[in-house]
Design a protein around this motif. Structure first.
Motif, PDB file in Angstrom:
ATOM      1  N   LYS A   2       0.836  -1.201   0.000  1.00  0.00           N
ATOM      2  CA  LYS A   2       0.000   0.000   0.000  1.00  0.00           C
ATOM      3  C   LYS A   2       0.871   1.252   0.000  1.00  0.00           C
ATOM      4  O   LYS A   2       2.005   1.218   0.481  1.00  0.00           O
ATOM      5  N   PRO A   3       0.353   2.351  -0.535  1.00  0.00           N
ATOM      6  CA  PRO A   3       1.147   3.584  -0.598  1.00  0.00           C
ATOM      7  C   PRO A   3       1.384   4.154   0.801  1.00  0.00           C
ATOM      8  O   PRO A   3       0.641   3.888   1.742  1.00  0.00           O
ATOM      9  N   PHE A   4       2.425   4.959   0.925  1.00  0.00           N
ATOM     10  CA  PHE A   4       2.732   5.614   2.190  1.00  0.00           C
ATOM     11  C   PHE A   4       1.745   6.739   2.423  1.00  0.00           C
ATOM     12  O   PHE A   4       1.357   7.435   1.494  1.00  0.00           O
ATOM     13  N   ILE A   5       1.365   6.937   3.660  1.00  0.00           N
ATOM     14  CA  ILE A   5       0.422   8.016   3.960  1.00  0.00           C
ATOM     15  C   ILE A   5       1.128   9.364   4.108  1.00  0.00           C
ATOM     16  O   ILE A   5       0.500  10.403   3.997  1.00  0.00           O
ATOM     17  N   CYS A   6       2.447   9.325   4.351  1.00  0.00           N
ATOM     18  CA  CYS A   6       3.245  10.553   4.432  1.00  0.00           C
ATOM     19  C   CYS A   6       4.721  10.170   4.421  1.00  0.00           C
ATOM     20  O   CYS A   6       5.061   8.980   4.455  1.00  0.00           O
ATOM     21  N   GLY A   7       5.590  11.153   4.406  1.00  0.00           N
ATOM     22  CA  GLY A   7       7.022  10.898   4.404  1.00  0.00           C
ATOM     23  C   GLY A   7       7.502  10.180   5.655  1.00  0.00           C
ATOM     24  O   GLY A   7       8.400   9.334   5.599  1.00  0.00           O
ATOM     25  N   LEU A   8       6.888  10.505   6.792  1.00  0.00           N
ATOM     26  CA  LEU A   8       7.271   9.834   8.029  1.00  0.00           C
ATOM     27  C   LEU A   8       6.952   8.345   7.952  1.00  0.00           C
ATOM     28  O   LEU A   8       7.738   7.507   8.401  1.00  0.00           O
ATOM     29  N   ASP A   9       5.823   8.000   7.357  1.00  0.00           N
ATOM     30  CA  ASP A   9       5.445   6.601   7.170  1.00  0.00           C
ATOM     31  C   ASP A   9       6.498   5.876   6.329  1.00  0.00           C
ATOM     32  O   ASP A   9       6.917   4.760   6.657  1.00  0.00           O
ATOM     33  N   ALA A  10       6.960   6.523   5.266  1.00  0.00           N
ATOM     34  CA  ALA A  10       7.992   5.918   4.413  1.00  0.00           C
ATOM     35  C   ALA A  10       9.290   5.715   5.192  1.00  0.00           C
ATOM     36  O   ALA A  10       9.914   4.646   5.130  1.00  0.00           O
ATOM     37  N   ALA A  11       9.702   6.727   5.947  1.00  0.00           N
ATOM     38  CA  ALA A  11      10.944   6.626   6.725  1.00  0.00           C
ATOM     39  C   ALA A  11      10.847   5.543   7.792  1.00  0.00           C
ATOM     40  O   ALA A  11      11.776   4.752   7.974  1.00  0.00           O
ATOM     41  N   LEU A  12       9.713   5.495   8.480  1.00  0.00           N
ATOM     42  CA  LEU A  12       9.544   4.487   9.523  1.00  0.00           C
ATOM     43  C   LEU A  12       9.499   3.072   8.949  1.00  0.00           C
ATOM     44  O   LEU A  12       9.923   2.122   9.613  1.00  0.00           O
ATOM     45  N   ARG A  13       9.032   2.936   7.730  1.00  0.00           N
ATOM     46  CA  ARG A  13       9.028   1.623   7.082  1.00  0.00           C
ATOM     47  C   ARG A  13      10.458   1.136   6.885  1.00  0.00           C
ATOM     48  O   ARG A  13      10.735  -0.042   6.984  1.00  0.00           O
ATOM     49  N   VAL A  14      11.377   2.056   6.637  1.00  0.00           N
ATOM     50  CA  VAL A  14      12.789   1.709   6.418  1.00  0.00           C
ATOM     51  C   VAL A  14      13.509   1.470   7.743  1.00  0.00           C
ATOM     52  O   VAL A  14      14.281   0.526   7.862  1.00  0.00           O
ATOM     53  N   ILE A  15      13.276   2.305   8.756  1.00  0.00           N
ATOM     54  CA  ILE A  15      14.035   2.200   9.997  1.00  0.00           C
ATOM     55  C   ILE A  15      13.286   1.491  11.117  1.00  0.00           C
ATOM     56  O   ILE A  15      13.807   1.369  12.226  1.00  0.00           O
ATOM     57  N   GLY A  16      12.063   1.030  10.827  1.00  0.00           N
ATOM     58  CA  GLY A  16      11.285   0.344  11.855  1.00  0.00           C
ATOM     59  C   GLY A  16      12.007  -0.893  12.357  1.00  0.00           C
ATOM     60  O   GLY A  16      12.585  -1.650  11.595  1.00  0.00           O
ATOM     61  N   GLY A  17      11.978  -1.078  13.641  1.00  0.00           N
ATOM     62  CA  GLY A  17      12.650  -2.210  14.263  1.00  0.00           C
ATOM     63  C   GLY A  17      13.527  -1.698  15.387  1.00  0.00           C
ATOM     64  O   GLY A  17      14.050  -0.588  15.334  1.00  0.00           O
ATOM     65  N   LYS A  18      13.700  -2.513  16.381  1.00  0.00           N
ATOM     66  CA  LYS A  18      14.428  -2.106  17.578  1.00  0.00           C
ATOM     67  C   LYS A  18      15.891  -1.777  17.299  1.00  0.00           C
ATOM     68  O   LYS A  18      16.458  -0.880  17.918  1.00  0.00           O
ATOM     69  N   TRP A  19      16.528  -2.470  16.358  1.00  0.00           N
ATOM     70  CA  TRP A  19      17.969  -2.370  16.201  1.00  0.00           C
ATOM     71  C   TRP A  19      18.424  -1.514  15.025  1.00  0.00           C
ATOM     72  O   TRP A  19      19.580  -1.093  14.983  1.00  0.00           O
TER      73      TRP A  19
END
Length: 111
Positions: A2-19
């Motif tokens: 699905k498309p990103f809802i905003c730039g923050l969503d896109a960034a969090l998709r890349v850096i999401g995760g504890k480590w």
């Protein structure tokens, strides 16, 4: 996907995760071999570190350089895209340093 809802969503998709943020923090200082990176990130398991590195590589944030030597020698480095992403952590790191004591107190006494 699905498309990103905003730039923050896109960034969090890349850096999401504890480590992942810690991986980026340590690689921002320069390329590291796997063992050096693992020793830098206290508490991460081999399985999780390998998985997170593969995901960052898939997103074009980290490059894996295999020197094809015996014994094997591999290191990880930030790509140009990864370097630009790691710079966004500078203000967050500064904020954390300034408020480190208060954060530690509040985490140890949640009441």
């Amino acid at each position: 996907m699905k498309p990103f809802i905003c730039g923050l969503d896109a960034a969090l998709r890349v850096i999401g995760g504890k480590w992942k943020p810690l991986i980026l923090f340590f690689l921002a200082k320069g390329p590291l071999r796997y063992g050096e990176l693992k020793r830098s990130i206290e508490g991460v398991s081999d399985k999780m570190l390998i998985q997170q590195l593969k995901e960052l590589e898939l997103h074009g944030i980290v490059s894996r350089n295999d020197y094809g030597e015996v014994p094997p020698r591999v290191d990880y480095a930030l790509t140009t895209l990864g370097e630009s992403l790691s710079q966004t952590f500078v203000p967050l790191c500064e904020w954390g340093e300034v408020h480190r004591g208060e954060i530690a107190r509040r985490l140890s006494d949640p009441a």
